[in-house]
Write an enzyme that holds these catalytic residues in place. Structure first.
Site, PDB file in Angstrom:
ATOM      1  N   HIS A  53      -2.631  24.124   9.480  1.00  0.00           N
ATOM      2  CA  HIS A  53      -1.409  23.350   9.201  1.00  0.00           C
ATOM      3  C   HIS A  53      -0.579  24.073   8.148  1.00  0.00           C
ATOM      4  CE1 HIS A  53      -4.099  21.830   6.048  1.00  0.00           C
ATOM      5  NE2 HIS A  53      -3.090  21.217   5.453  1.00  0.00           N
ATOM      6  N   HIS A  55       0.595  23.530   5.080  1.00  0.00           N
ATOM      7  CA  HIS A  55       0.527  23.458   3.613  1.00  0.00           C
ATOM      8  C   HIS A  55       0.221  24.822   2.988  1.00  0.00           C
ATOM      9  CE1 HIS A  55      -0.258  18.824   3.665  1.00  0.00           C
ATOM     10  NE2 HIS A  55       1.028  19.129   3.709  1.00  0.00           N
ATOM     11  N   ASP A  57      -1.560  25.801   0.514  1.00  0.00           N
ATOM     12  CA  ASP A  57      -2.938  26.198   0.195  1.00  0.00           C
ATOM     13  C   ASP A  57      -3.720  26.604   1.449  1.00  0.00           C
ATOM     14  OD1 ASP A  57      -2.886  23.346   0.816  1.00  0.00           O
ATOM     15  OD2 ASP A  57      -4.971  23.252   0.151  1.00  0.00           O
ATOM     16  N   HIS A  58      -3.051  26.596   2.621  1.00  0.00           N
ATOM     17  CA  HIS A  58      -3.702  27.021   3.870  1.00  0.00           C
ATOM     18  C   HIS A  58      -3.057  28.250   4.500  1.00  0.00           C
ATOM     19  CE1 HIS A  58      -6.317  23.396   4.137  1.00  0.00           C
ATOM     20  NE2 HIS A  58      -5.439  23.033   3.228  1.00  0.00           N
ATOM     21  N   HIS A 118      -2.815  14.074   8.733  1.00  0.00           N
ATOM     22  CA  HIS A 118      -2.565  14.706   7.429  1.00  0.00           C
ATOM     23  C   HIS A 118      -1.181  15.357   7.448  1.00  0.00           C
ATOM     24  CE1 HIS A 118      -3.447  16.810   3.685  1.00  0.00           C
ATOM     25  NE2 HIS A 118      -3.224  17.967   4.267  1.00  0.00           N
ATOM     26  N   ASP A 140      -7.601  20.090   6.884  1.00  0.00           N
ATOM     27  CA  ASP A 140      -7.603  18.925   5.993  1.00  0.00           C
ATOM     28  C   ASP A 140      -7.621  17.612   6.775  1.00  0.00           C
ATOM     29  OD1 ASP A 140      -7.479  20.626   3.846  1.00  0.00           O
ATOM     30  OD2 ASP A 140      -5.412  20.142   3.281  1.00  0.00           O
ATOM     31  N   HIS A 178     -11.847  21.861   2.109  1.00  0.00           N
ATOM     32  CA  HIS A 178     -11.954  21.569   0.671  1.00  0.00           C
ATOM     33  C   HIS A 178     -13.352  21.071   0.311  1.00  0.00           C
ATOM     34  CE1 HIS A 178      -7.659  21.797  -0.566  1.00  0.00           C
ATOM     35  NE2 HIS A 178      -7.413  21.425   0.678  1.00  0.00           N
TER      36      HIS A 178
END
Ligand code: ZN
Ligand code: FE
Length: 266
Positions: A53, A55, A57-58, A118, A140, A178
């Site tokens: 996805h 975001h 942090d990905h 999400h 996530d 995570h």
């Protein structure tokens, strides 16, 4: 024979590395530095990037990984697979429900599941890896004993997404993005104080974390026993939600009440 290893990133992210001893596919490289250090340390070549996805942090490390590794082990430009309906920088394969991603280095095929909730276009990758069996890279969407926050999707969508996961074989190894397990388990215990499998799991999680070990991968079979978000239709979970929803709440409303409880749980 393939192996899957965690590359810890940021505070609590795992970038998953799938490798055959020569080349690696990385899932959700939010940061390039730990991936580059991993490649160096293990003497492995970067072969592909898979994104679940949009975001940061990905996918935040993709540009820098491509800058230093523009070509894969076969001399061709590095494949970057990501969800068709989200903005993924440097994506070369836009994938949707039922599509397959076939890589040469390392050799593997994964199937794409659309799992909105999400984020609106969130996808997961599933399949059977040589030497490992069934696997799920779920970003996530599902966490060990928990699930992702609903940033862009609805509770009904997330429930359907998790239902797709729950239908996978019990021995499916689940690689979440995570390390949230310890706090998720505290919430799960509040929901189901009499779940003995969950009580045992809480001890195991404490032991693993004290030793600095990841609590992942988990399995679908285990999550069906301890994850309240895969158990929201069960009478004992609905009972725990009694003060938080009308008695005649449907499955999606019960799931929404459970997710809202987790959001405020400390
Ligand atoms: Zn996210
Ligand atoms: Fe994340």
């Amino acid at each position: 024979m393939l192996k899957v290893e965690p590359i810890p990133a940021f505070q609590d992210n795992y970038i998953w590395a799938i490798h055959d001893g020569r080349s690696v596919a990385v899932v959700d490289p939010g940061d390039a530095a730990p991936v580059l250090a991993y490649l160096e340390r293990k003497g492995l070549q970067l072969g592909a990037i898979l994104i679940t996805h949009h975001h940061g942090d990905h996918q935040g490390g993709v540009a820098q990984l491509l800058a230093s590794h523009p070509l894969g082990p076969d001399g061709r430009s590095l494949p970057v697979a990501g969800p068709a309906t989200e903005k993924i920088g440097h994506r070369t394969q836009a994938v949707a429900q039922g599509d397959t991603v076939t890589l040469a280095h390392p050799a593997l095929t994964l199937r794409v599941l659309e799992v909105p909730g999400h984020t609106a276009g969130h996808i997961a990758y599933t399949g059977s890896l040589d030497g490992l069996g069934p696997v799920l890279f779920c970003g996530d969407t599902l966490f060990a004993s928990g699930c992702g926050r609903l940033f862009e999707g609805t509770a009904a969508q997330m429930l359907r997404s998790l239902d797709q996961f729950a239908a996978l074989p019990d021995d499916t190894r689940v690689y979440c993005a995570h390390e949230y397990t310890a706090s998720n388990v505290r919430f799960a215990r509040a929901v189901e104080p009499r779940n003995n499998a969950l009580a045992r799991w809480q001890d195991k999680v404490a032991e693993l974390r004290a030793a600095g070990q990841p609590t992942l991968p988990t399995t679908i079979g285990h999550e069906r026993e301890v994850n309240p978000f895969l158990r929201s239709r069960l009478p004992q979970v609905r009972q725990a939600l009694a003060g938080r929803m009308p008695a005649d709440a449907d499955d999606a409303a019960a799931f929404a009440a459970l997710r809202a409880w987790k959001d405020e749980f400390r």
